[in-house]
Write an enzyme that holds these catalytic residues in place. Structure first.
Site, PDB file in Angstrom:
ATOM      1  N   SER A   1      23.445  -4.427  18.436  1.00 53.25           N
ATOM      2  CA  SER A   1      24.790  -4.696  17.916  1.00 53.25           C
ATOM      3  C   SER A   1      24.865  -5.939  17.028  1.00 53.25           C
ATOM      4  CB  SER A   1      25.805  -4.776  19.069  1.00 53.25           C
ATOM      5  OG  SER A   1      25.872  -3.534  19.754  1.00 53.25           O
TER       6      SER A   1
ATOM      7  N   GLY B   1      20.485  -1.850  13.699  1.00 59.97           N
ATOM      8  CA  GLY B   1      20.690  -0.402  13.665  1.00 59.97           C
ATOM      9  C   GLY B   1      21.875  -0.034  12.790  1.00 59.97           C
ATOM     10  N   GLY B   2      23.015   0.221  13.419  1.00 58.79           N
ATOM     11  CA  GLY B   2      24.193   0.721  12.714  1.00 58.79           C
ATOM     12  C   GLY B   2      24.592  -0.096  11.492  1.00 58.79           C
TER      13      GLY B   2
ATOM     14  N   HIS C   1      10.476   1.673  20.553  1.00 55.10           N
ATOM     15  CA  HIS C   1      11.932   1.480  20.563  1.00 55.10           C
ATOM     16  C   HIS C   1      12.509   2.076  21.844  1.00 55.10           C
ATOM     17  CE1 HIS C   1      16.159   1.917  19.550  1.00 55.10           C
ATOM     18  NE2 HIS C   1      15.959   0.927  18.696  1.00 55.10           N
TER      19      HIS C   1
ATOM     20  N   GLY D   1      23.843  -0.160  20.078  1.00 54.63           N
ATOM     21  CA  GLY D   1      24.845   0.824  19.698  1.00 54.63           C
ATOM     22  C   GLY D   1      26.120   0.754  20.526  1.00 54.63           C
TER      23      GLY D   1
ATOM     24  N   GLU E   1      15.237  -6.093  22.381  1.00 48.50           N
ATOM     25  CA  GLU E   1      16.450  -5.294  22.244  1.00 48.50           C
ATOM     26  C   GLU E   1      16.943  -4.876  23.628  1.00 48.50           C
ATOM     27  OE1 GLU E   1      16.663  -3.426  18.035  1.00 48.50           O
ATOM     28  OE2 GLU E   1      15.679  -2.026  19.362  1.00 48.50           O
TER      29      GLU E   1
ATOM     30  N   ASN F   1      16.767  -0.561  11.069  1.00 46.02           N
ATOM     31  CA  ASN F   1      16.295   0.682  11.692  1.00 46.02           C
ATOM     32  C   ASN F   1      17.379   1.725  11.489  1.00 46.02           C
ATOM     33  OD1 ASN F   1      15.475   2.758  13.314  1.00 46.02           O
ATOM     34  ND2 ASN F   1      15.665   1.631  15.250  1.00 46.02           N
ATOM     35  N   TRP F   2      17.112   2.640  10.570  1.00 40.30           N
ATOM     36  CA  TRP F   2      18.150   3.616  10.216  1.00 40.30           C
ATOM     37  C   TRP F   2      18.291   4.728  11.255  1.00 40.30           C
ATOM     38  CZ3 TRP F   2      17.367   4.800   4.241  1.00 40.30           C
ATOM     39  CH2 TRP F   2      17.470   3.595   3.530  1.00 40.30           C
ATOM     40  N   LYS F   3      17.326   4.774  12.203  1.00 41.69           N
ATOM     41  CA  LYS F   3      17.319   5.856  13.211  1.00 41.69           C
ATOM     42  C   LYS F   3      17.414   7.210  12.493  1.00 41.69           C
ATOM     43  CE  LYS F   3      19.031   2.510  16.450  1.00 41.69           C
ATOM     44  NZ  LYS F   3      19.739   2.201  17.697  1.00 41.69           N
TER      45      LYS F   3
HETATM   46  P1  13P Z   1      22.461  -1.278  16.815  1.00 40.83           P
HETATM   47  O1  13P Z   1      22.339  -2.408  15.845  1.00 40.83           O
HETATM   48  O2  13P Z   1      23.143  -0.074  16.234  1.00 40.83           O
HETATM   49  O3  13P Z   1      23.031  -1.721  18.128  1.00 40.83           O
HETATM   50  O4  13P Z   1      20.977  -0.774  17.113  1.00 40.83           O
HETATM   51  C1  13P Z   1      20.011  -1.708  17.435  1.00 40.83           C
HETATM   52  C2  13P Z   1      18.681  -1.042  17.404  1.00 40.83           C
HETATM   53  O5  13P Z   1      18.384  -0.210  18.220  1.00 40.83           O
HETATM   54  C3  13P Z   1      17.770  -1.419  16.317  1.00 40.83           C
HETATM   55  O6  13P Z   1      16.498  -0.921  16.547  1.00 40.83           O
END
Ligand code: 13P
Length: 263
Positions: free
Chosen positions: A222, A243-244, A104, A182, A176, A15-17
């Site tokens: 994370s 995410g990150g 999300h 994050g 999640e 998920n690149w946000k």
């Molecule tokens: P992180 O991996 O950056 O904690 O984000 C998780 C997330 O929200 C994936 O949808």
């Protein structure tokens, strides 16, 4: 009882946000595809990349023929109309998407999306031919108040009540915990496993027996190259929503390889 790991395919979704321009996204996708192509074992894990809407076109081109799927991060439940700034599921399909992330925690808690809206979007995604990744998870205060299971039951029930079993089995759930997103604070494998069991038991109860064992349940929060293998060693964790760590090809590749290496 839930089914053991080998019965469900593994899936890691990035998920690149709100990150990456179309050109940056395409470069990341190309780099990842090259890493994956160099390792035949990697095909043991399905992969999806979910960039912002603006990057779907170029990332779709970069992923063409690679076997890596494209996904979106949100959609509107309507098919078309006067909804400025919104995007319909059919548009995502036409852009090459197979998956769509729904509910999300950033949409729930930053954009104010409700359980009812998530339920509508889930039905719309299925109608439009997308595979929904339905996100659930508790806030830190809810975990500290011992309300984790209650929140998961509420969110899963609201989203899935009334769906037929075969349709529900084709969906994906991502657990999640909001406090892990994050923050660098990852849930322990036991915390994630317990939450995933609540997801599966609720699906059995709300939709029908056997649904919980059939649905892929991903962990998100994370996940990185260092902790992925330990998390994915749990039978009830079918992969990750990342995410990150999905924003850099080599690191994301290591996470996918950890899922692929799981017997
Ligand atoms: P992180 O991996 O950056 O904690 O984000 C998780 C997330 O929200 C994936 O949808």
């Amino acid at each position: 009882m839930t089914a053991a790991w080998p019965r469900r395919p593994r899936l890691v979704a990035g998920n690149w946000k709100m990150h990456k321009t179309p050109a940056e996204g395409a470069a990341l996708a190309r780099e990842f595809v090259a890493l994956r192509a160099a390792d035949p074992a990697a095909t043991k894990c399905e992969v999806a990349m979910c960039p912002p809407f603006t990057s779907l076109g170029l990332v779709a081109e970069a992923l063409k023929g690679s076997g890596v799927h494209l996904g979106a991060q949100n959609m509107n439940a309507e098919t078309h109309g006067a909804f400025t700034g919104e995007v319909a599921g059919t548009m995502l399909v036409a852009s090459g998407c197979r998956f769509v992330i729904l509910g999300h925690s950033e949409r729930r808690h930053v954009m104010g999306e409700t359980d009812e809206q998530v339920a509508k979007k889930l039905r719309a995604a299925l109608r439009d031919g997308l595979t929904p990744i339905v996100c659930v998870g508790e806030l830190l205060a809810e975990r500290e108040a011992d309300k984790t299971a209650e929140v998961i039951v509420r969110q899963i029930t609201a989203a899935y009540a009334g769906l037929d079993a075969d349709t529900a089995k084709s969906t994906v759930v991502a657990y999640e915990p909001v406090w892990a997103i994050g923050t660098g604070k990852v849930a322990t494998p036991e915390q994630a496993r317990d939450a995933h069991r609540v997801v599966r038991a609720t699906l059995d109860q709300v939709v029908g027996a056997g649904v919980g064992a059939a649905v892929q349940v991903l962990y998100g929060g994370s996940v990185n190259a260092g902790n992925a293998a330990t998390l994915f060693a749990e039978d009830d964790i079918d992969g990750g929503l990342v995410g990150g760590a999905a924003l850099e090809a080599a690191g994301f590749w290591k996470i996918v390889a950890a899922a692929a290496a799981r017997p």
